[in-house]
Write a protein that holds these residues in place. Structure first.
Motif, PDB file in Angstrom:
ATOM      1  N   PRO A 221      34.011 -87.898  10.927  1.00  0.00           N
ATOM      2  CA  PRO A 221      34.013 -87.509   9.605  1.00  0.00           C
ATOM      3  C   PRO A 221      34.987 -87.806   8.602  1.00  0.00           C
ATOM      4  CG  PRO A 221      35.185 -86.018  11.051  1.00  0.00           C
ATOM      5  CD  PRO A 221      34.504 -87.013  11.950  1.00  0.00           C
TER       6      PRO A 221
ATOM      7  N   GLU B 111      36.808 -85.046  17.175  1.00  0.00           N
ATOM      8  CA  GLU B 111      35.850 -85.907  17.245  1.00  0.00           C
ATOM      9  C   GLU B 111      35.763 -86.850  18.240  1.00  0.00           C
ATOM     10  OE1 GLU B 111      31.984 -85.430  15.914  1.00  0.00           O
ATOM     11  OE2 GLU B 111      33.641 -84.719  14.875  1.00  0.00           O
TER      12      GLU B 111
ATOM     13  N   TYR C 216      29.351 -85.187  14.817  1.00  0.00           N
ATOM     14  CA  TYR C 216      29.350 -85.126  13.203  1.00  0.00           C
ATOM     15  C   TYR C 216      28.196 -86.264  12.801  1.00  0.00           C
ATOM     16  CZ  TYR C 216      30.447 -87.252   8.794  1.00  0.00           C
ATOM     17  OH  TYR C 216      30.311 -87.709   7.623  1.00  0.00           O
TER      18      TYR C 216
ATOM     19  N   THR D 119      33.539 -80.599   8.795  1.00  0.00           N
ATOM     20  CA  THR D 119      33.252 -82.179   8.686  1.00  0.00           C
ATOM     21  C   THR D 119      33.031 -82.298   7.136  1.00  0.00           C
ATOM     22  OG1 THR D 119      31.192 -81.810   9.431  1.00  0.00           O
ATOM     23  CG2 THR D 119      32.710 -82.325  11.008  1.00  0.00           C
TER      24      THR D 119
END
Length: 203
Positions: free
Chosen positions: A18, A27, A159, A193
């Motif tokens: 992100p 992430e 994401y 995000t």
């Protein structure tokens, strides 16, 4: 090369991370587990399969524990029913991951992934107290809880796939169904995000 720098170099520029670096650790944690399990970014993760990466872990619904039914039901309703899950280390080295079986499966999946990351990241176990201290019966570290929860959420809803689905104008409900999570978790992931403007259009 440090682990974090190595992970960034492998994934930066590929649409996997992100735009806000504060989310990158979470992430990466989620992507690492997907990679180890061999699960594509657009597929739901089996919450129990993730625990195969850990040894000596048993997942147990609290209703399966050997205790009086009155206590089982107590922890399913009212204020007591708000708890989601916990890791209980045993003297023989095994760990029980106990979850509240009165919750929806989508919440249970999120709970188990949070508990999985507590174990994976080596977080210190919570201390449970008989008498309240500072207004609570257990110790609580907000940064530790955030790291485990957000890593679990990133594992469940990556994401890159979330962005692609939102840009394709898929609905929140459709995305939630595909990943086996709640619409609330999809919205949370979109917010952290920086995809929330797209989710408003798609919802």
């Amino acid at each position: 090369m440090p682990k974090q720098a190595n992970r960034v170099s492998r994934r930066k520029g590929k649409g996997l991370l992100p735009p806000n670096p504060k989310q990158w650790d979470f992430e990466h944690n989620g992507l690492d587990v997907r990679q180890e399990l061999g699960v594509p970014l657009d597929a739901a993760v089996d919450e129990r399969a993730a625990f195969s990466l850990r040894s000596n872990v048993t997942i147990v619904a609290h209703g399966e524990l050997e205790m009086a039914q009155t206590y089982i039901e107590r922890f399913r309703g009212g204020r007591s029913g708000r708890w989601s899950g916990m890791c209980v280390p045993l003297p023989d080295g095994e760990t029980f991951v106990i979850y509240n079986d009165s919750h929806a499966i989508t919440r249970i999946r999120a709970t188990l992934m949070e508990e999985f990351f507590h174990l994976r990241l080596g977080h210190p176990p919570t201390s449970v107290r008989i008498f309240k201290k500072e207004g609570t019966h257990r110790s609580y570290q907000s940064d530790v809880e955030r790291e485990a929860y957000e890593s679990g959420a990133a594992l469940l809803v990556p994401y890159k796939s979330l962005r692609e689905m939102l840009l394709a104008r898929e609905s929140t409900a459709s995305i939630a169904t595909q990943f086996g999570v709640s619409p609330e978790l999809v919205r949370f992931r979109a917010k952290v995000t920086r995809l929330y403007s797209h989710i408003r259009k798609a919802a």
